[in-house]
Design a protein around this motif. Structure first.
Motif, mmCIF file in Angstrom:
data_model
loop_
_atom_site.group_PDB
_atom_site.id
_atom_site.type_symbol
_atom_site.label_atom_id
_atom_site.label_comp_id
_atom_site.label_asym_id
_atom_site.label_seq_id
_atom_site.Cartn_x
_atom_site.Cartn_y
_atom_site.Cartn_z
ATOM 1 N N THR A 121 0.831 -1.207 0.000
ATOM 2 C CA THR A 121 0.000 0.000 0.000
ATOM 3 C C THR A 121 0.863 1.254 0.000
ATOM 4 O O THR A 121 0.571 2.230 -0.712
ATOM 5 C CB THR A 121 -0.930 0.012 1.229
ATOM 6 N N SER A 122 1.939 1.242 0.790
ATOM 7 C CA SER A 122 2.782 2.432 0.949
ATOM 8 C C SER A 122 3.716 2.660 -0.231
ATOM 9 O O SER A 122 3.920 3.804 -0.662
ATOM 10 C CB SER A 122 3.613 2.323 2.230
ATOM 11 N N TYR A 123 4.297 1.582 -0.774
ATOM 12 C CA TYR A 123 5.380 1.733 -1.748
ATOM 13 C C TYR A 123 5.109 1.108 -3.105
ATOM 14 O O TYR A 123 5.876 1.336 -4.046
ATOM 15 C CB TYR A 123 6.661 1.091 -1.189
ATOM 16 N N GLY A 124 4.080 0.287 -3.217
ATOM 17 C CA GLY A 124 3.849 -0.425 -4.458
ATOM 18 C C GLY A 124 4.427 -1.836 -4.401
ATOM 19 O O GLY A 124 5.194 -2.172 -3.498
ATOM 20 N N GLU A 125 4.080 -2.647 -5.386
ATOM 21 C CA GLU A 125 4.401 -4.079 -5.336
ATOM 22 C C GLU A 125 5.834 -4.418 -5.707
ATOM 23 O O GLU A 125 6.280 -5.550 -5.480
ATOM 24 C CB GLU A 125 3.446 -4.853 -6.251
ATOM 25 N N ASP A 126 6.588 -3.456 -6.250
ATOM 26 C CA ASP A 126 7.948 -3.749 -6.699
ATOM 27 C C ASP A 126 9.019 -3.189 -5.769
ATOM 28 O O ASP A 126 10.203 -3.192 -6.118
ATOM 29 C CB ASP A 126 8.179 -3.194 -8.112
ATOM 30 N N HIS A 127 8.644 -2.707 -4.601
ATOM 31 C CA HIS A 127 9.610 -2.082 -3.702
ATOM 32 C C HIS A 127 10.442 -3.135 -2.991
ATOM 33 O O HIS A 127 9.999 -4.264 -2.753
ATOM 34 C CB HIS A 127 8.877 -1.200 -2.685
ATOM 35 N N LEU A 160 12.546 -9.622 -7.470
ATOM 36 C CA LEU A 160 12.440 -8.203 -7.138
ATOM 37 C C LEU A 160 13.784 -7.606 -6.740
ATOM 38 O O LEU A 160 14.128 -6.490 -7.152
ATOM 39 C CB LEU A 160 11.439 -7.999 -5.993
ATOM 40 N N ILE A 161 14.542 -8.335 -5.932
ATOM 41 C CA ILE A 161 15.830 -7.814 -5.470
ATOM 42 C C ILE A 161 16.796 -7.628 -6.637
ATOM 43 O O ILE A 161 17.496 -6.607 -6.726
ATOM 44 C CB ILE A 161 16.443 -8.752 -4.404
ATOM 45 N N LYS A 162 16.852 -8.597 -7.538
ATOM 46 C CA LYS A 162 17.721 -8.451 -8.703
ATOM 47 C C LYS A 162 17.305 -7.249 -9.551
ATOM 48 O O LYS A 162 18.160 -6.514 -10.066
ATOM 49 C CB LYS A 162 17.682 -9.726 -9.553
ATOM 50 N N LYS A 163 16.014 -7.058 -9.676
ATOM 51 C CA LYS A 163 15.493 -5.945 -10.473
ATOM 52 C C LYS A 163 15.823 -4.601 -9.823
ATOM 53 O O LYS A 163 16.198 -3.641 -10.510
ATOM 54 C CB LYS A 163 13.970 -6.102 -10.621
ATOM 55 N N GLN A 164 15.722 -4.537 -8.498
ATOM 56 C CA GLN A 164 15.901 -3.268 -7.791
ATOM 57 C C GLN A 164 17.362 -2.989 -7.440
ATOM 58 O O GLN A 164 17.802 -1.840 -7.483
ATOM 59 C CB GLN A 164 15.074 -3.265 -6.500
ATOM 60 N N LEU A 165 18.117 -4.025 -7.072
ATOM 61 C CA LEU A 165 19.442 -3.803 -6.493
ATOM 62 C C LEU A 165 20.582 -4.440 -7.280
ATOM 63 O O LEU A 165 21.750 -4.237 -6.937
ATOM 64 C CB LEU A 165 19.463 -4.339 -5.049
ATOM 65 N N GLY A 166 20.260 -5.218 -8.312
ATOM 66 C CA GLY A 166 21.304 -5.815 -9.126
ATOM 67 C C GLY A 166 21.629 -7.247 -8.716
ATOM 68 O O GLY A 166 21.173 -7.740 -7.689
ATOM 69 N N GLU A 167 22.449 -7.900 -9.545
ATOM 70 C CA GLU A 167 22.751 -9.319 -9.390
ATOM 71 C C GLU A 167 23.719 -9.611 -8.239
ATOM 72 O O GLU A 167 23.758 -10.729 -7.740
ATOM 73 C CB GLU A 167 23.361 -9.870 -10.692
ATOM 74 N N GLU A 168 24.507 -8.622 -7.828
ATOM 75 C CA GLU A 168 25.566 -8.884 -6.853
ATOM 76 C C GLU A 168 25.325 -8.121 -5.542
ATOM 77 O O GLU A 168 26.265 -7.597 -4.935
ATOM 78 C CB GLU A 168 26.933 -8.530 -7.446
ATOM 79 N N HIS A 169 24.116 -8.092 -5.112
ATOM 80 C CA HIS A 169 23.768 -7.467 -3.824
ATOM 81 C C HIS A 169 23.740 -8.541 -2.747
ATOM 82 O O HIS A 169 23.456 -9.718 -3.010
ATOM 83 C CB HIS A 169 22.401 -6.783 -3.935
ATOM 84 N N ILE A 170 24.029 -8.128 -1.505
ATOM 85 C CA ILE A 170 24.072 -9.094 -0.405
ATOM 86 C C ILE A 170 22.726 -9.791 -0.216
ATOM 87 O O ILE A 170 22.670 -10.972 0.157
ATOM 88 C CB ILE A 170 24.523 -8.410 0.918
ATOM 89 N N GLN A 171 21.615 -9.106 -0.500
ATOM 90 C CA GLN A 171 20.312 -9.749 -0.338
ATOM 91 C C GLN A 171 20.107 -10.864 -1.355
ATOM 92 O O GLN A 171 19.387 -11.831 -1.078
ATOM 93 C CB GLN A 171 19.188 -8.708 -0.438
ATOM 94 N N VAL A 172 20.733 -10.759 -2.518
ATOM 95 C CA VAL A 172 20.693 -11.857 -3.492
ATOM 96 C C VAL A 172 21.393 -13.075 -2.897
ATOM 97 O O VAL A 172 20.884 -14.210 -2.959
ATOM 98 C CB VAL A 172 21.358 -11.434 -4.821
#
Length: 308
Positions: A121-127, A160-172
């Motif tokens: 609701t606050s940020y949308g479905e892709d946040h 979503l994480i790859k789309k938002q933060l890239g392939e080499e992010h710690i969350q990936v």
């Protein structure tokens, strides 16, 4: 050190207001002056939330962690009237993970669902917060042994994480770790592929002495141990022991030699099971006792005493 600084900030806020508005009140009602004071600088609600999170992460006092989260929410409900305000939602998310840690899985999942709806609701479905919540829900599903739901949540989070933060992010890397953990007892080879991806990426991003790297070593040990009956025999047990020893080495560097942390207990428990599988019962009991002693210390203040 961080906890000391939060406590100083908390003391200053309480001195400014004259009293702790949480203590001794059955109903948490605040004056207009109190609400206005919270608008400036770092609010008490934020301090309580951050202290609760720090106590949880350090496993210094889980009961006090829960109380800090509750205190934070009581203030935020006055200050932020909208039930889906991101600040309130962040504390719900922290509470959900604390409840999951203490095996209150149904309640944790219920809170995760609230958090997911609020963030959408606050940020949308892709946040990214939506992706983080998918991952947290996957952790709860995994603990409930609902593996297909856990994997589905992780796949959504990974996309979503790859789309938002890239392939080499710690969350990936963390999601690869989680997927490996889900697969470890059902698809061993795929599980190890995921763990290797996680470890490779974490090693590029994080310092060598980081608990997240220890976590992946420990879960790899679990995977080797869970599959030692599949024809690998002592070879897989040896690999499991190596993984647990790697994890323990990292954890001791992070937490200290005499620290009571559940991560260290996990490594000792795994080593105990390996030794038991090899027939070394005396050393197995030794490591099991070490693990149990740490767990007793971590959970010395019963979470069940805290109403929620």
């Amino acid at each position: 050190r961080s906890l000391e600084l939060y406590q100083k900030a908390l003391d200053i806020r309480l001195e400014h207001s004259g009293e702790d508005p949480i203590t001794g009140l059955e109903e948490y009602r605040y004056s207009l002056d109190w609400s206005l004071m919270l608008k400036g600088g770092v609010s008490l609600a934020d301090i309580y939330n951050d202290m609760g999170l720090l106590l949880f992460e350090q496993q210094a006092d889980l009961r006090e962690s829960m109380l800090h989260f509750q205190r934070s929410l009581k203030i935020k409900r006055v200050h932020y009237k909208s039930s889906n305000h991101p600040s309130r939602t962040k504390t719900y998310a922290n509470l959900a993970m604390l409840l999951r840690f203490n095996n209150h899985l149904d309640r944790a999942l219920e809170l995760c669902e609230i958090v997911l709806d609020n963030y959408k609701t606050s940020y949308g479905e892709d946040h990214r917060t939506v992706a983080e919540t998918y991952r947290n829900m996957a952790l709860v599903y995994h603990d409930q042994r609902r593996f297909p739901e856990a994997m589905a949540m992780n796949k959504q989070a990974l996309e979503l994480i790859k789309k938002q933060l890239g392939e080499e992010h710690i969350q990936v890397a963390e999601i690869y770790h989680d997927m490996g953990n889900i697969l470890r007892s059902i698809k061993f080879e795929e599980s190890m592929e995921m763990f290797e991806k996680a470890l490779q990426l974490k090693s590029k991003i994080l310092p060598p002495a980081h608990p997240s790297i220890g976590d992946t070593h420990c879960r790899m040990g679990d995977a080797f141990l869970a599959n030692d009956g599949g024809g690998g025999g002592h070879l897989l047990l040896d690999k499991a022991m190596e993984s647990y020893q790697n994890a323990l080495e990292v954890y001791i560097k992070v937490y200290g030699d005499n620290c009571c942390h559940s991560d260290i207990a996990d490594a000792y428990k795994g080593m105990s099971l390996v030794l038991k599988g090899k027939g070394d019962l005396e050393r197995s009991k030794e490591y099991e006792a070490k693990s149990l002693e740490i767990i007793k210390t971590v959970f010395r203040d019963s979470m069940h005493a805290v109403p929620f």
